[in-house]
Design a protein around this motif. Sequence first.
Motif, mmCIF file in Angstrom:
data_model
loop_
_atom_site.group_PDB
_atom_site.id
_atom_site.type_symbol
_atom_site.label_atom_id
_atom_site.label_comp_id
_atom_site.label_asym_id
_atom_site.label_seq_id
_atom_site.Cartn_x
_atom_site.Cartn_y
_atom_site.Cartn_z
ATOM 1 N N MET A 1 -4.803 5.635 -5.231
ATOM 2 C CA MET A 1 -3.484 5.402 -5.801
ATOM 3 C C MET A 1 -2.715 4.477 -4.865
ATOM 4 S SD MET A 1 -1.646 6.364 -8.523
ATOM 5 C CE MET A 1 -2.515 7.776 -9.143
ATOM 6 N N PHE A 2 -2.138 3.434 -5.421
ATOM 7 C CA PHE A 2 -1.292 2.516 -4.672
ATOM 8 C C PHE A 2 0.161 2.978 -4.782
ATOM 9 C CE2 PHE A 2 -4.932 -0.024 -5.934
ATOM 10 C CZ PHE A 2 -5.251 -0.700 -4.774
ATOM 11 N N SER A 3 0.967 2.650 -3.774
ATOM 12 C CA SER A 3 2.389 2.995 -3.847
ATOM 13 C C SER A 3 3.213 2.014 -3.041
ATOM 14 C CB SER A 3 2.630 4.418 -3.345
ATOM 15 O OG SER A 3 2.375 4.511 -1.958
ATOM 16 N N ILE A 4 4.466 1.883 -3.442
ATOM 17 C CA ILE A 4 5.489 1.209 -2.642
ATOM 18 C C ILE A 4 6.703 2.126 -2.621
ATOM 19 C CG2 ILE A 4 4.664 -1.124 -3.157
ATOM 20 C CD1 ILE A 4 7.926 -0.619 -4.504
ATOM 21 N N THR A 5 7.467 2.026 -1.549
ATOM 22 C CA THR A 5 8.674 2.836 -1.410
ATOM 23 C C THR A 5 9.835 1.925 -1.064
ATOM 24 O OG1 THR A 5 7.385 4.735 -0.660
ATOM 25 C CG2 THR A 5 9.738 4.756 -0.149
ATOM 26 N N ASP A 35 14.651 7.757 -0.750
ATOM 27 C CA ASP A 35 13.410 6.995 -0.883
ATOM 28 C C ASP A 35 12.872 7.166 -2.289
ATOM 29 O OD1 ASP A 35 13.381 6.159 1.778
ATOM 30 O OD2 ASP A 35 12.175 7.864 2.438
ATOM 31 N N ALA A 36 12.529 6.048 -2.920
ATOM 32 C CA ALA A 36 11.889 6.089 -4.238
ATOM 33 C C ALA A 36 10.513 5.454 -4.092
ATOM 34 C CB ALA A 36 12.708 5.341 -5.276
ATOM 35 N N THR A 37 9.483 6.243 -4.375
ATOM 36 C CA THR A 37 8.106 5.778 -4.280
ATOM 37 C C THR A 37 7.544 5.621 -5.680
ATOM 38 O OG1 THR A 37 7.818 6.885 -2.154
ATOM 39 C CG2 THR A 37 5.814 6.308 -3.353
ATOM 40 N N PHE A 38 7.006 4.442 -5.945
ATOM 41 C CA PHE A 38 6.409 4.114 -7.235
ATOM 42 C C PHE A 38 4.895 4.057 -7.051
ATOM 43 C CE2 PHE A 38 10.654 2.473 -7.016
ATOM 44 C CZ PHE A 38 11.190 2.734 -8.261
ATOM 45 N N ARG A 39 4.140 4.706 -7.977
ATOM 46 C CA ARG A 39 2.692 4.827 -7.836
ATOM 47 C C ARG A 39 1.963 4.301 -9.069
ATOM 48 N NH1 ARG A 39 4.518 9.538 -7.619
ATOM 49 N NH2 ARG A 39 3.217 10.323 -9.296
ATOM 50 N N ARG A 40 0.768 3.771 -8.809
ATOM 51 C CA ARG A 40 -0.128 3.382 -9.894
ATOM 52 C C ARG A 40 -1.551 3.343 -9.364
ATOM 53 N NH1 ARG A 40 2.239 -1.708 -12.132
ATOM 54 N NH2 ARG A 40 0.531 -1.603 -13.593
ATOM 55 N N LEU A 43 -3.481 -2.092 -9.297
ATOM 56 C CA LEU A 43 -2.406 -3.074 -9.179
ATOM 57 C C LEU A 43 -2.256 -3.848 -10.486
ATOM 58 C CD1 LEU A 43 -3.163 -4.391 -5.583
ATOM 59 C CD2 LEU A 43 -1.490 -2.663 -6.283
ATOM 60 N N ASP A 44 -1.060 -4.389 -10.717
ATOM 61 C CA ASP A 44 -0.824 -5.125 -11.961
ATOM 62 C C ASP A 44 -1.435 -6.527 -11.884
ATOM 63 O OD1 ASP A 44 0.952 -6.775 -10.549
ATOM 64 O OD2 ASP A 44 2.742 -6.029 -11.565
ATOM 65 N N ALA A 45 -1.164 -7.344 -12.869
ATOM 66 C CA ALA A 45 -1.747 -8.690 -12.944
ATOM 67 C C ALA A 45 -1.321 -9.565 -11.767
ATOM 68 C CB ALA A 45 -1.344 -9.340 -14.268
ATOM 69 N N ASP A 46 -0.180 -9.250 -11.135
ATOM 70 C CA ASP A 46 0.287 -9.985 -9.963
ATOM 71 C C ASP A 46 -0.197 -9.378 -8.649
ATOM 72 O OD1 ASP A 46 1.836 -11.970 -11.378
ATOM 73 O OD2 ASP A 46 3.247 -10.349 -11.846
ATOM 74 N N ASN A 47 -1.037 -8.350 -8.772
ATOM 75 C CA ASN A 47 -1.615 -7.671 -7.600
ATOM 76 C C ASN A 47 -0.564 -6.889 -6.802
ATOM 77 O OD1 ASN A 47 -4.273 -7.227 -6.840
ATOM 78 N ND2 ASN A 47 -4.129 -8.557 -5.054
ATOM 79 N N ILE A 48 0.411 -6.320 -7.530
ATOM 80 C CA ILE A 48 1.453 -5.503 -6.902
ATOM 81 C C ILE A 48 1.606 -4.189 -7.667
ATOM 82 C CG2 ILE A 48 2.731 -7.467 -5.955
ATOM 83 C CD1 ILE A 48 4.734 -7.176 -8.282
ATOM 84 N N VAL A 49 2.260 -3.225 -7.021
ATOM 85 C CA VAL A 49 2.590 -1.968 -7.687
ATOM 86 C C VAL A 49 3.750 -2.206 -8.635
ATOM 87 C CG1 VAL A 49 3.462 0.377 -7.342
ATOM 88 C CG2 VAL A 49 1.731 -0.545 -5.792
#
Length: 132
Positions: A1-5, A35-40, A43-49
């Motif tokens: 799982m990838f994440s950004i905060t 803190d808000a952490t977004f997970r997927r 990665l999307d088509a732009d290679n980001i979360v």
Amino acid sequence: MFSITVRDHLMIAHSFTGEVFGPAQRLHGATFLVDATFRRAELDADNIVVDIGLATSELGGVVGELNYRNLDDEPAFAGINTSTEALAKVIADRLADRVHAGALGEGARGLAGITVTLHESHIAWASFERTL
């Protein structure tokens, strides 16, 4: 799982109902790091979360709706103890609404979940995790 905060802060006043809260039953202030952490999973088509700029902006918008408010006076919180845990859920749910509305971009529709953590201090914090 990838994440950004992404992070913001929140200053509110509130009081609690119930003996378990002791002196916090009286009106008092609280300052939180948020803190808000977004997970997927992928990665999307732009290679980001998710776009970090949009995530930061939308978290700021949600926090801005609550910042410098006495939550005891807010109709949305009538009859609710606005504990750290409860506020984490409110913020996560409001962010989820913004994701579903497209405010974080079309790529964000592939997010699996959001976790919101409110830090009361350097030794205590609470989180709410939800799926999207």
